[in-house]
Enzyme design. Structure first.
Site, short mmCIF file in Angstrom:
data_model
loop_
_atom_site.label_atom_id
_atom_site.label_comp_id
_atom_site.label_asym_id
_atom_site.label_seq_id
_atom_site.Cartn_x
_atom_site.Cartn_y
_atom_site.Cartn_z
N SER A 1 38.21 49.86 33.32
CA SER A 1 39.28 50.17 32.36
C SER A 1 39.46 51.68 32.18
O SER A 1 38.57 52.48 32.43
CB SER A 1 38.98 49.56 31.00
N1 SAH Z 1 34.85 45.69 31.20
C1 SAH Z 1 35.06 46.08 32.58
C2 SAH Z 1 36.50 45.91 33.03
C3 SAH Z 1 36.66 44.57 33.56
S1 SAH Z 1 38.05 44.18 34.57
C4 SAH Z 1 34.60 47.47 32.86
O1 SAH Z 1 34.12 48.16 31.92
O2 SAH Z 1 34.64 47.88 34.00
C5 SAH Z 1 38.10 42.46 34.17
C6 SAH Z 1 36.95 41.63 34.67
O3 SAH Z 1 37.08 40.34 34.07
C7 SAH Z 1 36.92 41.40 36.18
O4 SAH Z 1 35.69 41.78 36.71
C8 SAH Z 1 37.17 39.89 36.32
O5 SAH Z 1 36.49 39.31 37.42
C9 SAH Z 1 36.63 39.38 34.99
N2 SAH Z 1 37.14 38.07 34.55
C10 SAH Z 1 38.38 37.54 34.65
N3 SAH Z 1 38.44 36.31 34.09
C11 SAH Z 1 37.19 36.05 33.60
C12 SAH Z 1 36.60 34.96 32.88
N4 SAH Z 1 37.28 33.85 32.56
N5 SAH Z 1 35.29 35.05 32.54
C13 SAH Z 1 34.55 36.14 32.86
N6 SAH Z 1 35.06 37.21 33.52
C14 SAH Z 1 36.36 37.18 33.88
#
Ligand code: SAH
Length: 184
Positions: free
Chosen positions: A31
């Site tokens: 992010s």
């Molecule tokens: N918090 C992260 C940003 C994450 S991007 C950081 O600091 O880098 C979003 C993430 O959510 C991705 O890795 C994706 O695979 C995950 N994701 C999407 N749907 C999800 C779900 N239902 N449960 C868990 N993770 C999920």
């Protein structure tokens, strides 16, 4: 204190401290720092909290939460991503972060209720189970909208059945894919 360049692929090292999201592979992103700051601030952490994160991704947001709360639980859907973030968080000696692989839209009942829940992927609506896994007084911050733009929305659980809702402005996240999110 949390060095962002440690959480991103080599190829983008030079851009680590710019204020925008970066690719971490598998179609996912780390992010934007400003959004990480807004979402973290919305949880109003004092150091004693138990926090649940949905979407571990790079592990960067989890590390920041671990600096500010007592215990962090984080759920990631993609095993390869979870493995990579576990490795870096272990190297940095974050012993108060537990990561599991699974569908975060179903929450993590075992450790509930939570003081704070942070969803770092875009959802069409707030997953009901996550609202239920909040303590009274607990806070859920989640981007709500369509796949192109979302509103960062804070839900504060005021009683067993009442939630107060506040808007924290617009953002754009990758999709939350799961039973109570988007279909794959
Ligand atoms: N918090 C992260 C940003 C994450 S991007 C950081 O600091 O880098 C979003 C993430 O959510 C991705 O890795 C994706 O695979 C995950 N994701 C999407 N749907 C999800 C779900 N239902 N449960 C868990 N993770 C999920």
């Amino acid at each position: 204190q949390v060095q962002r360049h440690l959480f991103i692929p080599e190829a983008y090292i030079d851009e680590a401290y710019n204020d925008y999201p970066l690719s971490i592979g598998y179609g996912q992103t780390i992010s934007q720092p400003f959004i990480v700051a807004i979402m973290t601030e919305a949880l109003k952490l004092s150091g004693k909290e138990k926090v649940l994160e949905i979407g571990t991704g790079s592990g960067y947001q989890a590390a920041i939460l671990a600096e500010l709360a007592e215990q962090v639980y984080s759920i990631e859907r993609l095993p390869a991503i979870a493995k990579r973030s576990r490795k870096i968080l272990d190297e940095l000696k974050y012993s108060n972060i537990v990561i599991t692989i699974g569908d975060g839209t179903l929450g993590w009942k075992e450790h509930s209720p939570y003081d704070g829940i942070i969803v770092t992927a875009a959802s069409p609506y707030p997953p009901k189970i996550l609202l239920e896994q909040l303590k009274i007084g607990g806070r859920l911050i989640i981007p709500i909208g369509d796949e192109f733009t979302q509103d960062l929305t804070l839900y504060i659980r005021e009683s067993e059945s009442d939630y107060k809702k506040e808007s924290y402005g617009s953002c754009r996240f990758v999709k939350l894919i799961g039973e109570q999110g988007w279909r794959e």
